[in-house]
Write a protein that holds these residues in place. Structure first.
Motif, short mmCIF file in Angstrom:
data_model
loop_
_atom_site.label_atom_id
_atom_site.label_comp_id
_atom_site.label_asym_id
_atom_site.label_seq_id
_atom_site.Cartn_x
_atom_site.Cartn_y
_atom_site.Cartn_z
N GLN A 268 0.82 -1.21 0.00
CA GLN A 268 0.00 0.00 0.00
C GLN A 268 0.86 1.26 0.00
OE1 GLN A 268 -3.44 -0.01 -0.42
NE2 GLN A 268 -2.83 -2.13 -0.86
N ALA A 269 2.00 1.20 0.67
CA ALA A 269 2.91 2.34 0.66
C ALA A 269 3.47 2.57 -0.74
CB ALA A 269 4.03 2.12 1.67
N VAL A 270 3.86 1.48 -1.41
CA VAL A 270 4.34 1.59 -2.80
C VAL A 270 3.25 2.17 -3.69
CG1 VAL A 270 5.09 0.27 -4.81
CG2 VAL A 270 6.03 -0.28 -2.57
N LYS A 271 2.03 1.72 -3.47
CA LYS A 271 0.89 2.21 -4.26
C LYS A 271 0.74 3.72 -4.10
CE LYS A 271 -4.04 1.27 -4.98
NZ LYS A 271 -5.18 0.40 -4.54
N GLN A 272 0.85 4.19 -2.87
CA GLN A 272 0.71 5.61 -2.62
C GLN A 272 1.83 6.41 -3.26
OE1 GLN A 272 -2.01 7.06 -0.90
NE2 GLN A 272 -1.10 8.81 -1.98
N VAL A 273 3.04 5.88 -3.17
CA VAL A 273 4.20 6.56 -3.77
C VAL A 273 4.05 6.66 -5.28
CG1 VAL A 273 6.67 6.35 -4.21
CG2 VAL A 273 5.78 5.95 -1.91
N VAL A 274 3.61 5.58 -5.91
CA VAL A 274 3.41 5.57 -7.36
C VAL A 274 2.31 6.55 -7.75
CG1 VAL A 274 2.61 4.17 -9.30
CG2 VAL A 274 4.30 3.24 -7.70
N ASN A 275 1.20 6.54 -7.00
CA ASN A 275 0.09 7.45 -7.31
C ASN A 275 0.50 8.92 -7.17
OD1 ASN A 275 -1.58 5.29 -7.81
ND2 ASN A 275 -2.58 5.33 -5.81
N ASP A 276 1.36 9.19 -6.18
CA ASP A 276 1.80 10.57 -5.95
C ASP A 276 2.83 11.04 -6.95
OD1 ASP A 276 0.12 10.68 -3.78
OD2 ASP A 276 1.71 10.39 -2.28
N ASN A 277 3.34 10.11 -7.77
CA ASN A 277 4.40 10.46 -8.71
C ASN A 277 4.00 10.15 -10.15
OD1 ASN A 277 7.18 11.53 -8.91
ND2 ASN A 277 7.69 9.48 -9.70
N ASP A 278 2.73 10.40 -10.46
CA ASP A 278 2.22 10.24 -11.82
C ASP A 278 2.43 8.84 -12.38
OD1 ASP A 278 1.41 12.93 -11.89
OD2 ASP A 278 3.42 13.57 -12.49
N GLY A 279 2.24 7.82 -11.50
CA GLY A 279 2.30 6.44 -11.96
C GLY A 279 3.69 5.86 -12.08
N GLU A 280 4.69 6.55 -11.57
CA GLU A 280 6.05 6.06 -11.65
C GLU A 280 6.70 6.03 -10.27
OE1 GLU A 280 8.21 8.58 -14.27
OE2 GLU A 280 6.73 8.49 -15.87
N LEU A 281 7.72 5.23 -10.14
CA LEU A 281 8.52 5.24 -8.91
C LEU A 281 9.56 6.35 -8.99
CD1 LEU A 281 9.13 1.42 -8.34
CD2 LEU A 281 7.96 2.97 -6.77
N PRO A 282 9.67 7.17 -7.96
CA PRO A 282 10.66 8.25 -7.98
C PRO A 282 12.07 7.74 -7.70
CG PRO A 282 9.53 8.21 -5.89
CD PRO A 282 8.87 7.17 -6.73
N ASP A 283 13.06 8.61 -7.86
CA ASP A 283 14.44 8.23 -7.61
C ASP A 283 14.66 7.81 -6.15
OD1 ASP A 283 14.98 8.81 -10.21
OD2 ASP A 283 15.98 10.73 -9.82
N ASP A 284 13.99 8.50 -5.23
CA ASP A 284 14.14 8.22 -3.80
C ASP A 284 13.00 7.34 -3.29
OD1 ASP A 284 12.25 10.18 -4.15
OD2 ASP A 284 12.80 11.32 -2.36
N SER A 285 12.74 6.25 -4.00
CA SER A 285 11.60 5.39 -3.69
C SER A 285 11.64 4.84 -2.27
CB SER A 285 11.54 4.22 -4.69
OG SER A 285 11.21 4.67 -5.97
N ARG A 286 12.81 4.43 -1.81
CA ARG A 286 12.90 3.85 -0.47
C ARG A 286 12.46 4.85 0.60
NH1 ARG A 286 18.57 0.32 -0.55
NH2 ARG A 286 17.69 -1.51 -1.62
#
Length: 410
Positions: free
Chosen positions: A340-358
């Motif tokens: 769910q955390a990954v899902k939120q991060v992806v949603n907040d970044n226009d469907g992509e994982l950001p550079d500082d994903s961790r």
């Protein structure tokens, strides 16, 4: 060491079966414009997968694996495929630290579930924190892991922002056990034993303090060593102290043998312990009947929760060799919180994982809230679960049976 930029590994399925390297784009597209690729996100798992505690470790690993399978089947995070990479710590802190380093070096791992043992967790926390890699334990109960070494004096301070857990702490479990022993079982003279480990020693101290606060007597204390098998000396002390009960802070391999030898010494009294002894292996470790022995474990019995019925059905359908055991539901919820955390991060970044994903996943974990297998899953400011449900189990006719479930209240 600061966290390095995450390089997402993607595989392009093209006419030429071209495989992108770690330098591939993070948006899941290759130069030919293929938009159907998925980014792989790995959830690490650390647990004792071999050795005397493997019955619990395998249940943890399998339950995390099930969570990723369900997430992938339901396309829980669009554009992301979840995988599991497991590490065996054999309940040894030094092995856990090595595993933590290996996970940090694997840039596809954006979160990890584990470990089982609080002592192992202590060796891993600093490694993960430096790399912004979140860990969610389904089993650690030592308060210091989340509230600092001075928690007992009321000076609570979260030492590592990357640490979370779905299991409640020994502050809750130890006091809950003492209250049951004194108020429900009517015990008044307890002999306290621990295994000198972070989990067992801490749990025993909290139990003893609460038992005395309620008006009970601690008529003796002693310690044993992990992997030791001769507890005749302790057993004799229990009998001489005329204790009406024993409390053991430790794990089931030693707990089962201690129960056996106390009874063989002529002290017909129950032994109670924490979630570390709540396993069928505790009963198997003893050659004498364990009927009447007690254990507390975090949460309500999974088989009695409506929220767990689907989990149990899906687990059985996978045909795992080992049962989900005491921490299966909490492991699934731990993995799902990362998902769910990954899902939120992806949603907040226009469907992509950001550079500082961790770092972003760690931040998102603190805000996670959902109805899980074990009930409501969310974390407080220390990274501790907000779920304070516990259960007392008793051995009856050679099997653990729940006798009381409640939400702990001060």
């Amino acid at each position: 060491m600061r966290h390095r930029s995450l390089l997402i590994m993607t595989t392009a399925i093209t006419a030429g079966a071209l495989t992108l390297t770690a330098c591939g784009s993070r948006d899941g597209k290759d130069s030919s414009g293929d938009k159907d690729q998925k980014t792989t996100v790995v959830i690490g798992v650390d647990a004792p997968l071999t050795g005397s505690l493997s019955a619990l470790g395998q249940g943890i690993k399998n339950s995390v694996d099930l969570a990723t399978k369900i997430a992938n089947k339901n396309n829980e995070v669009e554009g992301v495929t979840f995988k599991v990479k497991s590490f065996d710590d054999q309940a040894v802190p030094s092995s856990g630290k090595q595993n933590a380093t290996s996970m940090v070096d694997d840039e596809e791992i954006l979160g990890m579930v584990g470990p089982l043992n609080s002592g192992v967790a202590q060796s891993m926390q600093g490694v993960f924190n430096k790399a912004d890699l979140a860990q969610v334990s389904p089993a650690n109960t030592n308060p210091a892991l989340s509230q600092g070494d001075n928690w007992a004096s009321g000076k609570k301070e979260r030492p590592f922002q990357t640490y979370f857990r779905t299991a409640t702490t020994d502050i809750i479990q130890g006091r809950f056990a003492a209250q049951y022993y004194y108020n429900d079982a009517k015990k008044r003279k307890v002999f306290v034993v621990d295994d000198k480990q972070a989990y067992g020693n801490g749990l025993a101290k909290i139990f003893a303090a609460e038992f005395k606060r309620l008006g009970g007597q601690v008529v003796g204390t002693d310690h044993l060593t992990v992997k030791e098998t001769d507890f005749s000396g302790i057993s004799s002390k229990v009998k001489s102290a005329k204790a009406d009960s024993v409390y053991f802070g430790g794990q089931y391999p030693e707990g089962g043998l201690l129960s056996d030898q106390v009874k063989q010494a002529g002290a017909d009294v129950p032994i109670m312990g924490g979630d570390g002894i709540y396993d069928p292996a505790f009963i198997k470790a003893s050659g004498t009947s364990n009927d009447g022995d007690l254990a507390t474990s975090v949460g309500y019995p999974v088989e009695q929760l409506d929220s767990a019925k689907t989990f149990m059905k899906n687990y059985q359908a996978q045909g795992y060799k080992d049962p989900f055991a005491a921490y299966g539901g909490y492991s699934y919820d731990a993995a799902w919180s990362i998902i769910q955390a990954v899902k939120q991060v992806v949603n907040d970044n226009d469907g992509e994982l950001p550079d500082d994903s961790r770092a972003k996943v760690t931040e998102a974990l603190g805000k996670v809230s959902f109805d899980g297998v074990t009930g409501k899953v969310s974390f407080d400011k220390y990274g501790d679960t907000t779920n304070k449900q516990l259960t007392v189990y008793e051995v009856k006719k050679g099997a653990w049976k729940s006798v009381k479930s409640a939400t702990f209240k001060d």
